[in-house]
Motif scaffolding. Structure first.
Motif, PDB file in Angstrom:
ATOM      1  N   ILE A 254       0.832  -1.205   0.000  1.00  0.00           N
ATOM      2  CA  ILE A 254       0.000   0.000   0.000  1.00  0.00           C
ATOM      3  C   ILE A 254       0.870   1.260   0.000  1.00  0.00           C
ATOM      4  CG2 ILE A 254      -1.480   1.401   1.492  1.00  0.00           C
ATOM      5  CD1 ILE A 254      -3.035  -0.483  -0.172  1.00  0.00           C
ATOM      6  N   ILE A 255       1.917   1.280   0.821  1.00  0.00           N
ATOM      7  CA  ILE A 255       2.792   2.456   0.875  1.00  0.00           C
ATOM      8  C   ILE A 255       3.501   2.647  -0.470  1.00  0.00           C
ATOM      9  CG2 ILE A 255       4.781   3.508   2.004  1.00  0.00           C
ATOM     10  CD1 ILE A 255       3.998   1.976   4.542  1.00  0.00           C
TER      11      ILE A 255
ATOM     12  N   LEU B 151       3.924   5.790  -5.521  1.00  0.00           N
ATOM     13  CA  LEU B 151       3.912   5.788  -6.989  1.00  0.00           C
ATOM     14  C   LEU B 151       2.829   6.731  -7.519  1.00  0.00           C
ATOM     15  CD1 LEU B 151       5.232   4.440  -9.490  1.00  0.00           C
ATOM     16  CD2 LEU B 151       3.344   2.798  -9.448  1.00  0.00           C
ATOM     17  N   ILE B 152       1.669   6.694  -6.886  1.00  0.00           N
ATOM     18  CA  ILE B 152       0.563   7.577  -7.285  1.00  0.00           C
ATOM     19  C   ILE B 152       0.942   9.045  -7.072  1.00  0.00           C
ATOM     20  CG2 ILE B 152      -1.761   8.311  -6.613  1.00  0.00           C
ATOM     21  CD1 ILE B 152      -2.423   5.346  -6.196  1.00  0.00           C
TER      22      ILE B 152
ATOM     23  N   LEU C 231      -6.376   3.858  -8.386  1.00  0.00           N
ATOM     24  CA  LEU C 231      -5.415   2.811  -8.784  1.00  0.00           C
ATOM     25  C   LEU C 231      -4.632   2.258  -7.604  1.00  0.00           C
ATOM     26  CD1 LEU C 231      -3.981   4.461 -12.026  1.00  0.00           C
ATOM     27  CD2 LEU C 231      -5.580   2.537 -11.890  1.00  0.00           C
ATOM     28  N   LEU C 232      -4.935   2.729  -6.398  1.00  0.00           N
ATOM     29  CA  LEU C 232      -4.167   2.335  -5.222  1.00  0.00           C
ATOM     30  C   LEU C 232      -4.114   0.815  -5.059  1.00  0.00           C
ATOM     31  CD1 LEU C 232      -2.697   3.458  -2.655  1.00  0.00           C
ATOM     32  CD2 LEU C 232      -4.864   3.151  -1.463  1.00  0.00           C
TER      33      LEU C 232
ATOM     34  N   GLY D 101      13.557   6.924  -3.824  1.00  0.00           N
ATOM     35  CA  GLY D 101      14.308   6.187  -2.801  1.00  0.00           C
ATOM     36  C   GLY D 101      13.391   5.415  -1.871  1.00  0.00           C
ATOM     37  N   ILE D 102      12.303   6.039  -1.478  1.00  0.00           N
ATOM     38  CA  ILE D 102      11.331   5.366  -0.608  1.00  0.00           C
ATOM     39  C   ILE D 102      10.731   4.155  -1.309  1.00  0.00           C
ATOM     40  CG2 ILE D 102       9.060   5.614   0.486  1.00  0.00           C
ATOM     41  CD1 ILE D 102       9.804   8.522   1.105  1.00  0.00           C
TER      42      ILE D 102
END
Length: 443
Positions: free
Chosen positions: A111-112, A117-118, A127-128, A286-287
């Motif tokens: 989810i994160i 990305l969103i 789109l999650l 990076g995340i």
């Protein structure tokens, strides 16, 4: 799928070290600074909490590594508890890990990853769930290619994820702006008693540091587990703590404590200040890489716990859980983990689930620390290629620290703790049913 049931020994020291660091360094280093500073409102106390969390984790890792080297079996902690306390506790820990802990972590990381990305590409928020599904599925398919492929992904993502962390550390510590960075007095700005502040902060750091134990799950696939496993755990945790302290120092050199407290965008805002408008995108990438590697670590280790339990015939459909791909990956176990994780994605409330699982997992961590001391007394002549240093001081520090985490959660979040206990205990009737069934078959 092939009928192969022998796991291949492909994993060396660096992939194991990468698994420890890659699994631990995920979203926590970026997102938990908000929760910790919100609890402490103090630079000094924030660093104290991170240091205490690191010491607790290192002591726990050094302690558990003795069992990892003495009992180098796929299944990790479940095998240590089974060997020491019997089948029931081995099963219950495996149940909690396989069907609650690992799927919840994969779900949370997916989810994160999807959220970042969103935000990066300004996609439709609808789109999650599809993106989370695709991300988790891609990791699963890579791990279907075997532990060597999963280990390679872990090694690559570890190296890549350290680049933005290194840039933040270097440029953050070189900041010349007048930001109040005072380590003393540590209590300045803190709200509540020292016990409650440290307790709240430590619960957040425990999530950020979590994942170190589960490298033991792949001991059966390591080339030299008795030597490499303790090194991977102890060195890996020490390096993670150093990185966390430096990253937090960079945050606090860049932004005042008031701007960090409760600010979930603190990492992105720090990057934008350090590198300009493109800094936010850099830190987001990076995340994402960090989270993807963490998701891989939880998938790679988590799919091997049901396999180990099925070897003892203690799961419904045990024969299915023992099935491997041609490259030696437990594909059915991975598929079940993926399905449960995706169900959790649909359910939501991931932070609550993760906090609950920290409570559950630390109960079994404490049992592992006790197991080291029990076996030292009951089996003094047991082959121990690695012995925890400064025994029994380090195991006692690990145990007392773990009991503190449990007690603090039980008193501050009793409902959450009781739900975690309840879900874990669902495995009890399954254990007795399978035990009786196995006994009937042997008669």
């Amino acid at each position: 799928m092939a009928a192969q049931t022998e796991l291949k020994k492909d994993i060396g020291l660096f992939p194991a070290l990468a698994l420890v660091m890659g699994t631990v360094i995920g979203s926590g280093v970026f997102f938990k600074v908000a929760a910790i500073t919100d609890a402490t409102h103090s630079v000094g106390l924030t660093f104290l909490v991170w240091i205490l969390g690191g010491i607790m984790t290192i002591c726990g890792g050094l302690t558990a590594a003795e069992l990892a080297a003495a009992i180098p079996q796929t299944g990790g902690m479940t095998k240590y508890l089974e060997y020491t306390f019997g089948d029931f506790w081995g099963f219950l820990s495996g149940w909690a890990l396989a069907f609650i802990y690992f799927p919840a972590n994969v779900a949370a990381q997916a989810i994160i990853f999807s959220t970042q990305l969103i935000n990066l590409f300004h996609l439709d928020k609808g789109l999650l769930i599809p993106i989370a599904f695709i991300a988790a599925l891609s990791v699963l398919l890579i791990n279907f290619m075997g532990s060597k492929a999963g280990g390679m992904l872990q090694s690559v993502t570890l190296v890549i994820k350290l680049i933005p962390l290194a840039l933040i550390i270097i440029f953050g510590l070189l900041q010349t702006d007048k930001v109040d960075f005072s380590l003393f007095p540590p209590m300045e700005g803190g709200n509540g008693s020292l016990f409650s502040i440290i307790g709240t902060g430590l619960l957040a750091t425990m999530f950020a540091y979590d994942g170190w134990m589960h490298v033991g799950n792949i001991a059966g696939e390591m080339k030299n587990p008795k030597k490499d496993l303790p090194l991977a755990i102890s060195i890996g945790i020490g390096l993670v703590m150093a990185i966390y302290l430096l990253v937090n120092a960079a945050f606090m050199f860049s932004l005042p404590i008031s701007a960090l407290a409760g600010n979930e965008n603190a990492a992105a805002e720090t990057a934008m200040k350090l590198f300009g408008d493109q800094g936010g995108k850099l830190i987001t990438i990076g995340i994402m890489i960090s989270i993807y590697g963490s998701m891989n670590g939880y998938t790679m280790t988590g799919m091997r716990v049901p396999y180990a339990m099925a070897e003892n015939g203690m799961l419904p459909f045990s024969n299915q859980f023992l099935k491997l791909t041609k490259s030696g990956a437990p594909w059915f176990s991975g598929l079940v983990l993926f399905i449960i994780a995706m169900a959790m994605v649909l359910m939501g409330a991931f932070e609550t689930i993760t906090n609950m699982l920290i409570f559950v997992i630390w109960f079994f961590y404490c049992m592992t620390f006790v197991a080291v001391m029990v076996l030292r007394k009951k089996q003094p002549n047991m082959e121990r290629p690695y012995r925890v240093p400064l025994y029994p001081i380090i195991p006692l520090i690990a145990l007392i620290s773990g009991l503190f985490v449990l007690a603090n959660t039980l008193f501050t979040q009793p409902v959450l703790a009781l739900i975690g206990i309840g879900i874990t205990l669902i495995g009890v009737p399954i254990y007795f049913y399978k035990r009786n069934q196995n006994r009937a078959h042997r008669i």
